[in-house]
Design a protein around this motif. Structure first.
Motif, PDB file in Angstrom:
ATOM      1  N   ALA A  83     -87.788 -17.753 -88.304  1.00  0.00           N
ATOM      2  CA  ALA A  83     -87.961 -17.120 -87.362  1.00  0.00           C
ATOM      3  C   ALA A  83     -88.569 -18.663 -86.641  1.00  0.00           C
ATOM      4  N   LEU A  84     -88.241 -20.230 -87.171  1.00  0.00           N
ATOM      5  CA  LEU A  84     -89.261 -20.721 -86.911  1.00  0.00           C
ATOM      6  C   LEU A  84     -88.225 -21.595 -85.993  1.00  0.00           C
ATOM      7  N   PRO A  85     -88.695 -22.348 -84.744  1.00  0.00           N
ATOM      8  CA  PRO A  85     -87.750 -22.916 -83.544  1.00  0.00           C
ATOM      9  C   PRO A  85     -86.934 -23.540 -83.767  1.00  0.00           C
ATOM     10  N   ARG A  86     -87.656 -24.458 -84.739  1.00  0.00           N
ATOM     11  CA  ARG A  86     -87.481 -26.129 -85.136  1.00  0.00           C
ATOM     12  C   ARG A  86     -87.699 -26.241 -86.610  1.00  0.00           C
ATOM     13  N   CYS A  87     -85.724 -25.736 -86.981  1.00  0.00           N
ATOM     14  CA  CYS A  87     -85.544 -26.391 -88.560  1.00  0.00           C
ATOM     15  C   CYS A  87     -84.339 -26.306 -88.732  1.00  0.00           C
ATOM     16  N   PRO A  88     -84.021 -27.262 -89.657  1.00  0.00           N
ATOM     17  CA  PRO A  88     -82.386 -26.927 -90.243  1.00  0.00           C
ATOM     18  C   PRO A  88     -81.526 -25.852 -90.179  1.00  0.00           C
ATOM     19  N   GLU A  89     -80.373 -26.047 -89.907  1.00  0.00           N
ATOM     20  CA  GLU A  89     -79.994 -24.868 -89.229  1.00  0.00           C
ATOM     21  C   GLU A  89     -79.501 -24.746 -90.965  1.00  0.00           C
ATOM     22  N   GLY A  90     -79.352 -23.174 -90.953  1.00  0.00           N
ATOM     23  CA  GLY A  90     -79.221 -22.641 -92.670  1.00  0.00           C
ATOM     24  C   GLY A  90     -80.409 -22.873 -93.102  1.00  0.00           C
ATOM     25  N   PHE A  91     -81.193 -23.764 -93.056  1.00  0.00           N
ATOM     26  CA  PHE A  91     -82.370 -23.715 -94.121  1.00  0.00           C
ATOM     27  C   PHE A  91     -82.805 -22.752 -95.208  1.00  0.00           C
ATOM     28  N   ALA A  92     -83.133 -21.669 -95.277  1.00  0.00           N
ATOM     29  CA  ALA A  92     -83.218 -20.614 -96.093  1.00  0.00           C
ATOM     30  C   ALA A  92     -82.324 -20.403 -96.772  1.00  0.00           C
ATOM     31  N   ASP A  93     -81.407 -20.019 -96.046  1.00  0.00           N
ATOM     32  CA  ASP A  93     -79.815 -19.447 -97.057  1.00  0.00           C
ATOM     33  C   ASP A  93     -79.819 -20.789 -97.793  1.00  0.00           C
ATOM     34  N   ARG A  94     -79.869 -22.249 -97.580  1.00  0.00           N
ATOM     35  CA  ARG A  94     -78.690 -22.913 -98.082  1.00  0.00           C
ATOM     36  C   ARG A  94     -80.060 -23.675 -99.499  1.00  0.00           C
ATOM     37  N   VAL A  95     -81.293 -23.251 -98.819  1.00  0.00           N
ATOM     38  CA  VAL A  95     -82.258 -23.525-100.121  1.00  0.00           C
ATOM     39  C   VAL A  95     -81.904 -22.618-101.224  1.00  0.00           C
ATOM     40  N   GLU A  96     -81.671 -20.895-101.395  1.00  0.00           N
ATOM     41  CA  GLU A  96     -81.706 -19.987-102.393  1.00  0.00           C
ATOM     42  C   GLU A  96     -80.790 -20.173-101.999  1.00  0.00           C
ATOM     43  N   ALA A  97     -79.761 -21.026-102.366  1.00  0.00           N
ATOM     44  CA  ALA A  97     -78.468 -20.378-103.356  1.00  0.00           C
ATOM     45  C   ALA A  97     -78.365 -22.205-104.531  1.00  0.00           C
ATOM     46  N   LEU A  98     -79.484 -23.057-103.292  1.00  0.00           N
ATOM     47  CA  LEU A  98     -79.894 -24.373-104.741  1.00  0.00           C
ATOM     48  C   LEU A  98     -80.836 -23.888-105.922  1.00  0.00           C
ATOM     49  N   LEU A  99     -81.552 -22.480-105.011  1.00  0.00           N
ATOM     50  CA  LEU A  99     -82.236 -23.122-106.717  1.00  0.00           C
ATOM     51  C   LEU A  99     -82.131 -21.552-107.497  1.00  0.00           C
ATOM     52  N   SER A 100     -81.084 -20.558-106.665  1.00  0.00           N
ATOM     53  CA  SER A 100     -79.806 -19.492-107.811  1.00  0.00           C
ATOM     54  C   SER A 100     -79.744 -20.542-108.876  1.00  0.00           C
ATOM     55  N   ALA A 101     -79.105 -21.314-107.990  1.00  0.00           N
ATOM     56  CA  ALA A 101     -78.153 -21.899-109.444  1.00  0.00           C
ATOM     57  C   ALA A 101     -77.642 -23.619-108.602  1.00  0.00           C
ATOM     58  N   PRO A 102     -78.874 -23.896-109.791  1.00  0.00           N
ATOM     59  CA  PRO A 102     -79.053 -25.851-109.847  1.00  0.00           C
ATOM     60  C   PRO A 102     -78.319 -25.998-110.403  1.00  0.00           C
ATOM     61  N   GLY A 103     -77.412 -25.247-111.663  1.00  0.00           N
ATOM     62  CA  GLY A 103     -76.392 -25.678-112.569  1.00  0.00           C
ATOM     63  C   GLY A 103     -76.879 -25.703-113.587  1.00  0.00           C
ATOM     64  N   GLN A 104     -75.776 -26.442-115.066  1.00  0.00           N
ATOM     65  CA  GLN A 104     -75.942 -27.042-116.705  1.00  0.00           C
ATOM     66  C   GLN A 104     -74.940 -29.035-116.161  1.00  0.00           C
ATOM     67  N   GLY A 105     -76.327 -29.419-116.475  1.00  0.00           N
ATOM     68  CA  GLY A 105     -74.663 -30.449-116.909  1.00  0.00           C
ATOM     69  C   GLY A 105     -74.801 -31.872-116.227  1.00  0.00           C
ATOM     70  N   ALA A 106     -74.861 -33.257-115.646  1.00  0.00           N
ATOM     71  CA  ALA A 106     -75.272 -34.087-115.641  1.00  0.00           C
ATOM     72  C   ALA A 106     -74.414 -33.718-113.680  1.00  0.00           C
ATOM     73  N   GLU A 107     -73.059 -33.873-114.071  1.00  0.00           N
ATOM     74  CA  GLU A 107     -72.355 -33.907-112.563  1.00  0.00           C
ATOM     75  C   GLU A 107     -72.927 -32.667-111.220  1.00  0.00           C
ATOM     76  N   ALA A 108     -73.546 -31.255-112.207  1.00  0.00           N
ATOM     77  CA  ALA A 108     -74.066 -30.287-111.124  1.00  0.00           C
ATOM     78  C   ALA A 108     -75.120 -30.316-110.951  1.00  0.00           C
ATOM     79  N   LEU A 109     -76.089 -31.080-111.552  1.00  0.00           N
ATOM     80  CA  LEU A 109     -77.539 -31.033-111.737  1.00  0.00           C
ATOM     81  C   LEU A 109     -77.065 -31.876-110.639  1.00  0.00           C
TER      82      LEU A 109
END
Length: 301
Positions: free
Chosen positions: A251-277
């Motif tokens: 709901a913030l008027p000034r915020c990177p596009e898709g910020f919440a969705d992108r953060v949720e995607a990152l934190l839900s699956a940070p990955g395993q192994g050097a390349e993914a991390l």
């Protein structure tokens, strides 16, 4: 619990609390006060008092026993449920028992609903408001706050709360101090958290190269929490808790596009192994860069 029922329970409990010597004011706080509560949201009641005249503890405990009589277990946390089964009065703490910030109270179940009593020392609240208005913000380790308890949370609580009992009008002058959003606080939070987000990402890179999932995940969360703080400050909004804060960025008027969705995607699956991390850190770094660019462009000089 629907909104009207929740407010009715809060009002009735606040009236009983207000009759106890030493209680200067009682407020409804948390998501319920912001109008963003869910049916299962707790009722957070802030109990404000002057430190030279703290609430009468035996009277608080007696009231807890009375209000909790016959209550169902419901959603009470296991530890609180165990204590309640013994004696509801036992979970009402003296001031200071939970530390200097969340400095005591109780987890109770009243009429089948979770109701939290949370003490607030008015002298400390006044002092912290003045410090934050001058751009001085502190952070302490606090269970339940994975990013830490920031002193600016007191300003958020005062801003958001709904007074239910305040015969001397102690809350009105405090609310006047936190509205509008203090410019020095805004600048301090932007400077601190834009830097810290980048630092968390940079310090995680070596660990990512070694495949250290736990450390990198912690740094990703830290970076995300810092960016949330910075974006709220940019938009002159208060952060009262990490819970739900990412969702509120939508709901913030000034915020990177898709910020919440992108953060949720990152934190839900940070990955395993050097390349993914390392890939996850790179995506978080892009978010931090977008947030910094937005803040540089839109923040007043």
């Amino acid at each position: 619990m629907d909104v009207s029922e929740a407010l009715d329970v809060a009002a009735r409990v606040a009236a009983r609390l207000g009759a106890i010597p030493g209680v200067a004011a009682v407020v409804l706080g948390g998501s319920r006060a912001r109008g963003a509560g869910h049916p299962d949201s707790d009722l957070d009641l802030g109990i404000y008092y002057e430190p030279e005249r703290p609430p009468d503890l035996p009277a608080l405990r007696a009231l807890a026993r009375e209000l909790c009589a016959g209550g169902a277990e419901g959603a009470v946390a296991p530890l609180a449920r165990e204590l309640l089964a013994a004696d509801p009065g036992d979970v009402v703490t003296p001031p200071g028992a939970w530390g200097p910030w969340i400095n005591g109270g109780a987890w109770l179940e009243i009429e089948g609903h979770r109701v939290d009593w949370l003490y607030r020392d008015l002298a400390r609240v006044r002092r912290v408001i003045e410090e934050c208005r001058a751009g001085q913000v502190t952070c302490d380790y606090q269970p339940g706050h994975p990013h830490g308890f920031f002193s600016s949370i007191y300003l958020a609580e005062v801003h958001d709360c709904r007074p239910l009992f305040d015969p001397a009008g102690v809350l009105a002058p405090l609310k006047a101090l936190v509205t509008p959003y203090p410019p020095a606080l805004r600048r301090a939070l932007l400077d601190r958290f834009l830097w810290e987000a980048g630092f968390a990402i940079d310090t995680a890179k070596k660990a990512a190269g070694r495949g250290d999932v736990v450390y990198v995940s912690g740094c990703l969360f830290r970076a995300a929490a810092c960016l949330v703080q910075a974006l709220f400050a940019l938009n002159e909004r208060y952060v009262s808790n990490e819970k739900g804060a990412l969702h509120r960025t939508r709901a913030l008027p000034r915020c990177p596009e898709g910020f919440a969705d992108r953060v949720e995607a990152l934190l839900s699956a940070p990955g395993q192994g050097a390349e993914a991390l390392l890939g996850s850190l790179g995506r978080m770094e892009a978010l931090a860069r977008e947030a910094r660019d937005l803040c540089r462009r839109d923040a007043p000089r």
